[in-house]
Structure formats: structure tokens, C-alpha cells
Enzyme design. Structure first.
Site, PDB file in Angstrom:
ATOM      1  CE  LYS A  52      -3.635  -2.636   2.254  1.00  0.00           C
ATOM      2  NZ  LYS A  52      -4.267  -3.064   3.509  1.00  0.00           N
ATOM      3  CD  GLN A  96      -2.965  -4.578   6.681  1.00  0.00           C
ATOM      4  OE1 GLN A  96      -2.905  -3.612   5.949  1.00  0.00           O
ATOM      5  NE2 GLN A  96      -3.643  -5.669   6.348  1.00  0.00           N
ATOM      6  CG  ASP A 119      -8.957  -0.274   5.198  1.00  0.00           C
ATOM      7  OD1 ASP A 119      -8.822  -0.566   3.986  1.00  0.00           O
ATOM      8  OD2 ASP A 119      -8.151  -0.613   6.078  1.00  0.00           O
TER       9      ASP A 119
END
Ligand code: NDP
Length: 291
Positions: A52, A96, A119
Site C-alpha cells: 500500500k 492493518q 478502508d
């Protein structure tokens, strides 16, 4: 049979974002800034976050990687999220997952500012998505929809069978595929570990989305001729012949299933790169909306 090449589709999305970022720079405007929070040293998480951050660099986004010790307290992590929420330079925040067991994923996700929830895991983002309101759509399901769009696959009226009902993949992709949109307008069956007759369910699918995390689970006898197969699974399977000590396997037995399909995503280079492309799109959107 055609391969749905997530690597190529994701590259096309990243190239388009790169041009838009160059335009922002030329106009002296702020470029998108993604802050990624990584707790502990999980190998797979390291790989995902690394990819990412690399994608941000490729496109011209700013990124910050906040590395935290495995033993960090929940309160301390919530404090860091608060700081990122209040940092005007940060447009998108991703934490994450999975987090260590002593930290509640739910509390941490709920603490992220909705305007920076790139997200798309915050309950408000999910709620908006369910109601068809503008929102951040979780990156993996969003990436799958972008892939279908890239290949101009008209899913209207198809029966989609989704195997897996997690909040980050199975459930949101079932919502998106059933939405009154294009791609979308599918009739969706969502399956899980208590589903009876899973083979027969899958055999009814014009589209099968396999998101259960069981390598090679979907076999040729579960797939009807001409089906579209989206393999979300990513599992590291030990392989002593590899330098890394493992190979990445999807949830579909590619070799035997592919000849029966109209379209299929490979693993790797299928849904994985599309997840990253979708996250980049969400980050660009956050920056555009917040500045
Ligand atoms: P979860 O473990 O959260 O969910 C798995 C789901 O599969 C659950 O709903 C579970 O059912 C269901 N399931 C498990 N076993 C069976 C079975 N035998 N039959 C039917 N259903 C079953 O996984 P995630 O959704 O987070 O991830 C799924 C896979 O996708 C993983 O391999 C993960 O690594 C990968 N992934 C890939 C991404 C990408 O970018 N390509 C991004 C995110 C995930 P139940 O609810 O009943 O337990």
C-alpha cells in the site's frame, strides 16, 4: 475463458490517479496523504502495508507508516488514532488488521474519523453503503466491482453465490452485487460455514465469489459451465522449495476450475492488486472531499 487480470486493471487505475495527482501538484494543491498503522510484526500484514505504501509512492501520494509495538495498549492506540484524526495533513487512515488479541478491532475502527475511513470499515460507512448513499466502500469488495467494471461485465440478473460472510469481504460484496447499480443487480446467495448443500448452492452461481480463506476449496464439480469466478482467498501455504518458504494460494483450484469458466481471477494478481487500487481511489476521494 478469460483471465480477469487484476494487475493490469489496477495499473490502469493507478495511472489515472497519477495523472490527477500531477494536476493537483501543477495547481499547487494538496496531494492525498494516507496514514497506515501497523501493530506488531505479522509477516502477511507487513507485506500488505508495504504494498500500500509502495502504491502511494508510485502514484505520487504522501504516505506515513506508523509502526507500533505488538504490546501497545488499546488506549495508546486509540490516542494515536485520535492524533491522526486531528492531523489536518492526513486524508486517509488505515489500520492493518488483524490487531493483537488484547485490542478490540471494533473499538479501533469505530475511533477512525468517518471522513478519513478509507478502508470503509466504520459502521457508518457500511450503513451508508447498504443504503446506497455516497460512502467509502471497503477496499476488497470495491476492487472486485472495479474489476468487473474494467472488463465491462454486465452482471444484471445474474445469480451470485458469495462464500464467506465477513464484514470486510463477504457481506459487503453481497450488498454491492445486489445493489441497483452497474455492475450489480444480481440475485445474491450468501454462504458460510453452516450452509447446507454448499456444492449445490455454488453450482447455481453465474458468479461465485470465494472468500473463505481455505486454499483450493472451490473445485470443478462445484462450478457450472460459463460461470464467473472471483477468488478472494490469500493463504500462505508452506513450500520448502521456495526461498520465502511458502506459496500464495487462492480459495479456488484454478487449474481444474478455469477451463469451465467464462472469466476467472488468478491468485496472485487478481483481487489483491484491485484491493490496493480501490484503497488508492478511496484516499484520493477523501482528499478531494476534505480539502
Ligand atoms: P474470515 O475468516 O473473516 O471469514 C471467512 C468466512 O468464510 C466466514 O464467514 C466463514 O463462515 C466462511 N467459511 C469458512 N469455512 C467455510 C466453509 N468450509 N464453508 C463455507 N464457508 C466457510 O475471512 P476474510 O473474509 O477476512 O478473508 C477471506 C479470505 O480472503 C482470506 O484468505 C483472506 O486472506 C483473503 N483476503 C484477501 C484480500 C485481498 O485483497 N485479495 C483482502 C481480504 C481478505 P462463518 O462466518 O460461519 O465462520
Amino acid at each position: 475463458m478469460q483471465i480477469l487480470d487484476g494487475q493490469a486493471a489496477s495499473q490502469a487505475i493507478k495511472e489515472s490517479l497519477k495523472i490527477q495527482v500531477a494536476q493537483l501538484v501543477a495547481e499547487g494543491r494538496k496531494v492525498p496523504h494516507l496514514a497506515a498503522v501497523l501493530v506488531g510484526n505479522n509477516g502477511a500484514s507487513e507485506t500488505y502495508v508495504g504494498a500500500k505504501v509502495k502504491a502511494c509512492a508510485e502514484i505520487g501520494f504522501k504516505s506515513s507508516l506508523v509502526r507500533l509495538d505488538e504490546g501497545i495498549s488499546e488506549n495508546k492506540l486509540l490516542g494515536i488514532i485520535d492524533e491522526l484524526n486531528n492531523n489536518m495533513d492526513v486524508d486517509g487512515i488505515l489500520v492493518q488488521l488483524p490487531l493483537p488479541k488484547h485490542i478490540s478491532d471494533e473499538k479501533v475502527i469505530n475511533a477512525i474519523d468517518i471522513a478519513k475511513d478509507v478502508d470503509g470499515f466504520h459502521p457508518v460507512s457500511i450503513g451508508r453503503m447498504v443504503q446506497g448513499q455516497p460512502s467509502f466502500v471497503p477496499a476488497t469488495p470495491h476492487g472486485i466491482m472495479l474489476l468487473l467494471q474494467h472488463y465491462k461485465i454486465d452482471t444484471k440478473g445474474m445469480h451470485a453465490v458469495v462464500v464467506g460472510r465477513s464484514n470486510i469481504v463477504g457481506r459487503p460484496i453481497s450488498i454491492l452485487l445486489s445493489s441497483n447499480a452497474s455492475p450489480g443487480n444480481c440475485t445474491v446467495t450468501i454462504c458460510h460455514s453452516h450452509t447446507k448443500n454448499l456444492n449445490e448452492m455454488c453450482l447455481q452461481g453465474d458468479i461465485i465469489v470465494a472468500a473463505l480463506g481455505k486454499p483450493g476449496f472451490v473445485t470443478a464439480n462445484m462450478v457450472k459451465e460459463g460461470a464467473i469466478i472471483i477468488d478472494v482467498g490469500i493463504t500462505r501455504v508452506p513450500d520448502a522449495s521456495k526461498k520465502s518458504g511458502y506459496v500464495i494460494k487462492g480459495d479456488v483450484k484454478f487449474d481444474e476450475v478455469a477451463p469451465k469458466c467464462s472469466y476467472i481471477t488468478p491468485v496472485p494478481k487478481g483481487v489483491g492488486p484491485m484491493t490496493i487500487a480501490a484503497l488508492m481511489k478511496n484516499t484520493f476521494k477523501a482528499c478531494a472531499e476534505n480539502n
